[in-house]
Design an enzyme around this catalytic site. Structure first.
Site, PDB file in Angstrom:
ATOM      1  N   GLY A 179       0.804  -1.225   0.000  1.00 47.99           N
ATOM      2  CA  GLY A 179       0.000   0.000   0.000  1.00 47.99           C
ATOM      3  C   GLY A 179       0.829   1.263   0.000  1.00 47.99           C
ATOM      4  N   ARG A 184      11.705   1.004   3.619  1.00 44.73           N
ATOM      5  CA  ARG A 184      12.060   2.398   3.423  1.00 44.73           C
ATOM      6  C   ARG A 184      11.034   3.247   2.687  1.00 44.73           C
ATOM      7  NH1 ARG A 184      13.390   3.561  -1.605  1.00 44.73           N
ATOM      8  NH2 ARG A 184      14.710   5.311  -1.039  1.00 44.73           N
ATOM      9  N   THR A 187       7.777   4.241   2.673  1.00 43.38           N
ATOM     10  CA  THR A 187       6.959   5.309   3.258  1.00 43.38           C
ATOM     11  C   THR A 187       7.861   6.355   3.908  1.00 43.38           C
ATOM     12  OG1 THR A 187       5.239   3.689   3.677  1.00 43.38           O
ATOM     13  CG2 THR A 187       5.037   5.786   4.815  1.00 43.38           C
ATOM     14  N   GLU A 230       9.098  -4.612   7.025  1.00 44.04           N
ATOM     15  CA  GLU A 230      10.087  -5.644   7.305  1.00 44.04           C
ATOM     16  C   GLU A 230      10.009  -6.139   8.744  1.00 44.04           C
ATOM     17  OE1 GLU A 230      14.035  -5.465   6.062  1.00 44.04           O
ATOM     18  OE2 GLU A 230      13.393  -5.589   3.990  1.00 44.04           O
TER      19      GLU A 230
END
Lengths: 169, 779
Positions: free
Chosen positions: B503, B542, B544, B741
């Site tokens: 998203g 990373r 966003t 993650e």
């Protein structure tokens, strides 16, 4: 390979074409009819990504079904769930509850849901989880898919919505 | 008027409707005019062998076959499908020892599934028939399945540049003694009251993204190489293909199709080289390659398996005086991520607790298994399985509550971070632990489940984690973003950030809409690799964080231009002007205002009055631009609690409940954050309970299918409670921290610790299968 002239009724529309008798329904949909909304995930019935609905009620893996076997049946794919731009409650529930991430399992999940709800319009959470078994999702942990199936059943119940795919179920 | 804000709201994903209607286009859905089908012929019978003879003559005769390509029919250049070479300076890359050791088609098989040749045919079926007619004569070589086997002095050397088949160890020049950490571990360990030492075995876990690797490539009439791919690193794959085929980047058109899951498996190139090589051989005709599931499994990367040795020394009061650790990873057949993962695995270890002294050594060895590579978490789940269990063992021996110990000894804001030398900017782990413990009923269940003797035994366990938001400063962090304002005030946001389904495009648009104060549906995201500038790709949690930072900067650039122009038009100082409700308004006099639409429109439709030479506004279409390098990596923390029930007669472990409390800083889209934690938990529980790619003695894979490789299904998954702890990070854009993650990390340790609580036995081998449980119960 021996071929046979067949007519497949997909999402209410007849398609007549010559199919090798070893052609799977998944290949026929994707390669012959160019209906790519049904997905290949494993080709061996292990992931449920290619699930379609037969006669408005029965789920099959289209990768395990021969195209010639599907003749005379009403086949509904996810592309047949929308009517004149209006989404089916199952689709709405999946969208609104975040049951879709990468979306690759979604066509199969939505058709599986249609089959579950055709059989049991008001399933418990346990029945939903058992019903979805066989359809793999690697993104969601199933949490939001289970919620979406529950929501869809409520929406279809209260809104007296049309039957899945408009078939004579 | 636009008073609506989007940040903090569970906006449905932008592409959810397309995906729910079957209209999203994945690479395999493409049907281009004149399209041919490519089949990569792989070695299936050996894991280690030399090709003595390759006979393509019969395959070439099959009617409908257009071309057959052996190793010598394609570029002889070697490559590394990973992308570390693009993320670190050249000198550092050399120090880390990264090498290019892959060929498009090979005559030296290093794992089952290695690519031997390619067939291009008019249909997929013809290509498959022709593939059966390829004759390959092999000389079988011994298969090495573990680092212990391949590092044996008598073992065949995979690559002359890597003696002893050791692909990587922490470089001596950077880390004397080939380890990093702080303090004198040996001296501090000697002061410990109790020492716990264990070797953990970690499985080879597959990403199992639902869309198998699929591509279309076309060398078009203008001499451009076009490649449609669901890569998660478009701006890294593009230059890598350019380099491999000696083309300028401008002649590689990389089209990112909808990504059917990635989780790291698409971090770098996968089968783009083979597909593009086939397309180069048939100019003007598109070539489609779609891997079967079995083939995808054999040919693409997995999580690094290996042995993780760990020794923890503690004082009687729980003080962790020293930790010594060594991860010996199997990198598989090719180098790929051999340096990245064993390096980073220790970062999560050193970044977690305030040890008196710590030393971490990471190594990687070649084996005859499919290459290991990136998988969501990048070494963190491996560390979590080992570290969190050894901590619990110490807590049990010292009779200290595991939650209290973690609260006391975890690192926090201001402490040295996972990247030594970069302090943590924030940490909400205490709140995560408190709220998580309360939600699962920690104290009550911990006491209730102690000393059970029945057939069904329950346990609760806890695990914490740290991660990162982007890889700064260890790796290049750079994202560009352009916002073009249309003449009606709507906007086009152009960037090359990938959305793997998590998203990210949705949240980036939420951020843009709020920063510009306009509705989301008037912003279009353009993800075109010709039009968009650089973005390193989707990795290191990373997108966003860094992408969001780039979007905010580009939006601020638009705002600055709007205000400058309004200042000229209204004759009001810039400082007195603000953007509000899609208008630029003077604070001192609300009657002085100009709409954004008017400023944008007159910039495009700018006319000069012939009578007086005046124009109807400031000329020029407004575009905001940012080339963003983040200042930090605002690391998230998290606590997970698991409750399990173990059947001591069957050895089966059922996870009853998971509570995941995550230090998100600020949740831009809470539903998407939950989705990341829930989906990550599925991958974590698989790793700790059921998932492992297994090989026979010959190195042939025994379970490259969903029937034989067990992932948890909807019935197996527990009820998951997610708690989003929002303490905004002081440096991060909008205070946000990462989640993607983090997902598959701490349910690993929490579940292992819950099993240990139920049975009083610590399991050092993952997955903790019923067989292993029974064996431990009945030694």
């Amino acid at each position: 390979m021996k071929t046979k002239m067949i007519t497949l009724c997909v999402n209410g529309k007849d398609h007549r074409f010559e199919a090798p008798v070893n052609r799977t329904l998944l290949q026929a949909l994707r390669d012959d009819l160019k209906l790519t909304d049904t997905k290949y995930g494993c080709g061996t019935g292990e992931c449920g990504g290619c699930t379609v609905l037969m006669d408005g009620k029965d789920n099959v893996c289209s990768c395990l079904t021969l195209a010639v076997e599907a003749e005379g049946r009403h086949i509904t794919t996810v592309g047949g769930m929308t009517r004149e731009g209006e989404l089916h409650p199952i689709q709405i529930a999946f969208i609104e509850l975040g049951a879709i991430q990468c979306g690759y399992c979604t066509p199969g999940m939505i058709m599986k849901t249609a089959g579950i709800l055709a059989d049991n319009p008001n399933p418990t959470e346990e029945e939903i989880r058992k019903g979805l078994d066989g359809n793999i999702c690697r993104c969601t942990g199933y949490e939001k898919i289970v919620l979406a199936v529950r929501r869809a059943s409520e929406m279809m119940d209260t809104a007296q919505t049309r039957k899945v795919g408009g078939m004579s179920a | 008027m636009n008073t609506q804000t989007y940040v903090g709201k569970s906006v449905p994903k932008l592409d959810a409707r397309e995906k729910a209607t079957g209209q999203a286009i994945y690479a395999a859905d493409l049907n281009l005019p004149g399209m041919l089908y490519g089949k990569i012929v792989r070695c299936l019978d050996f894991a280690h062998a030399k090709v003595l003879k390759l006979d393509l003559s019969e395959a070439a005769k099959v009617p409908g076959v257009v071309k057959v390509l052996g190793p010598k029919d394609v570029t002889q250049k070697r490559y590394n499908s990973g992308v570390l070479d693009l993320m670190v300076p050249e000198a550092l890359g050399e120090m880390l020892g990264d090498i290019e050791d892959q060929h498009i088609f090979t005559d030296y098989v290093r794992h089952q599934g290695d690519a031997i040749c390619g067939i291009i045919a008019e249909s997929e079926e013809i290509a498959e028939i022709a593939a059966q007619k390829v004759k390959v004569f092999y000389e079988a070589l011994p298969a090495y399945l573990t680092a212990e086997e391949s590092s044996h002095p008598d073992a065949i050397q995979f690559d002359a540049r890597k003696p002893g088949n050791r692909a990587f160890q922490l470089p001596e020049q950077m880390f004397p003694g080939n380890g990093y950490g702080w303090g004198d571990v040996d001296a501090e360990m000697a002061k410990a009251d109790m020492v716990f030492e264990e070797t953990f075995t970690l499985p080879k876990v597959k990403q199992c993204q639902m869309e198998t690797h699929s591509y279309v490539a076309l060398l078009d009439q203008s001499g451009r190489l076009n490649c449609w791919t669901s890569t998660q690193m478009p701006k890294c794959v593009q230059p890598k293909l350019a380099r491999l085929f000696d083309l300028p980047i401008s002649r590689v058109n990389l089209v990112q199709t909808t990504i059917g899951g990635g989780f790291g498996v698409r971090l770098g190139m996968v089968c783009e080289p083979e597909t593009c090589a086939m397309a180069m051989a048939v100019p003007g005709r598109p070539v489609k390659v779609q891997l079967t599931r079995e083939e995808d499994w054999l040919a693409s990367e997995s999580r690094h398996p290996g042995k993780y040795w760990m020794k923890l020394g503690v004082k009687m009061d729980g003080t962790p005086v020293a930790l010594d650790a060594r991860f010996m990873a199997s990198t598989g057949a090719y180098f790929t991520h051999a340096s990245g993962v064993p390096f980073t695995t220790g970062s999560w270890l050193t970044g977690m607790y305030k040890y008196g002294a710590v030393r971490y050594k990471g190594e990687a060895y070649f084996t005859n298994q499919a290459p290991s590579g990136a998988f969501r978490g990048y070494g963190n789940p491996q560390t979590n399985f080992a570290l969190e269990q050894i901590v619990d063992r110490a807590c049990n021996a010292l009779n200290i509550d595991p939650v209290e110990w973690r609260k006391k000894w975890h690192k926090g804001a201001g402490d040295d971070g996972w990247c030594i030398g970069v302090p943590y900017s924030s940490c909400a782990l205490d709140e995560c632990l408190d709220r998580g413990a309360k939600a699962i009923g920690w104290k009550e269940k911990r006491a209730k489940y102690a000393n059970q003797t029945g057939v069904m035994r329950r346990g609760v366990g806890v695990s914490v984690m740290n991660h990162t938001s982007g890889a700064m400063p260890m790796l290049l962090e750079h994202t560009t973003c352009t916002i073009k304002m249309n003449e009606d005030g709507s906007a086009v946001l152009t960037l090359s950030c990938s959305d793997l389904g998590q998203g990210s495009h949705t949240v980036l648009k939420q951020i843009a809409a709020d920063t510009l104060g306009m509705p989301m549906d008037e912003i279009h995201i353009l993800n075109n690799m010709d039009a968009a500038g650089f973005d390193i790709g989707s990795h290191a949690s990373r997108t966003t964080y860094v992408g969001g930072g780039a979007v905010i900067k580009a939006c601020e650039d638009v705002k600055r231009q709007l205000i400058e122009r309004a200042s000229i038009r209204l004759g009001v100082d810039k400082e007195d002007l603000e953007l509000k409700d899609r208008q630029v308004i003077a604070r001192s006099d609300a009657s002085k205002k100009l709409s954004v639409k008017e400023i944008c429109h007159s910039g495009v439709y700018n006319f000069t009055n012939p009578a007086n030479g005046e124009t109807n506004g400031v000329p020029g279409q407004i575009q905001g631009y940012a080339s963003h390098f983040p200042a930090h990596n605002s690391p998230p923390f998290g606590a997970c609690f698991a409750e399990v029930e173990v059947d001591t007669e069957t050895g089966e472990v059922k996870v009853l409940e998971l509570v995941i409390a995550h230090d998100i800083g600020r949740a831009i889209n809470p539903m998407a954050v939950q989705g990341q934690l829930e989906g990550g938990a599925h991958q974590a529980l698989g790793m700790v309970l059921t998932e492992e790619t297994r090989y026979n003695d010959m190195g042939l894979c025994r379970n490259n299918s969903f029937t034989d490789y067990k992932m948890l299904g909807p019935v197996d998954m527990p009820r998951i409670t997610t708690i989003l702890v929002e303490q905004p990070d002081p440096i991060a854009p909008m205070g946000l921290k990462s989640v993607g993650e983090a997902g598959p990390v701490n349910p690993v340790g929490a579940t292992a610790n819950a099993i240990s609580h139920a049975l009083g036995i610590m399991f050092t081998e993952a997955p903790i299968t019923p067989e292993r449980v029974l064996k431990a119960l009945n030694p």
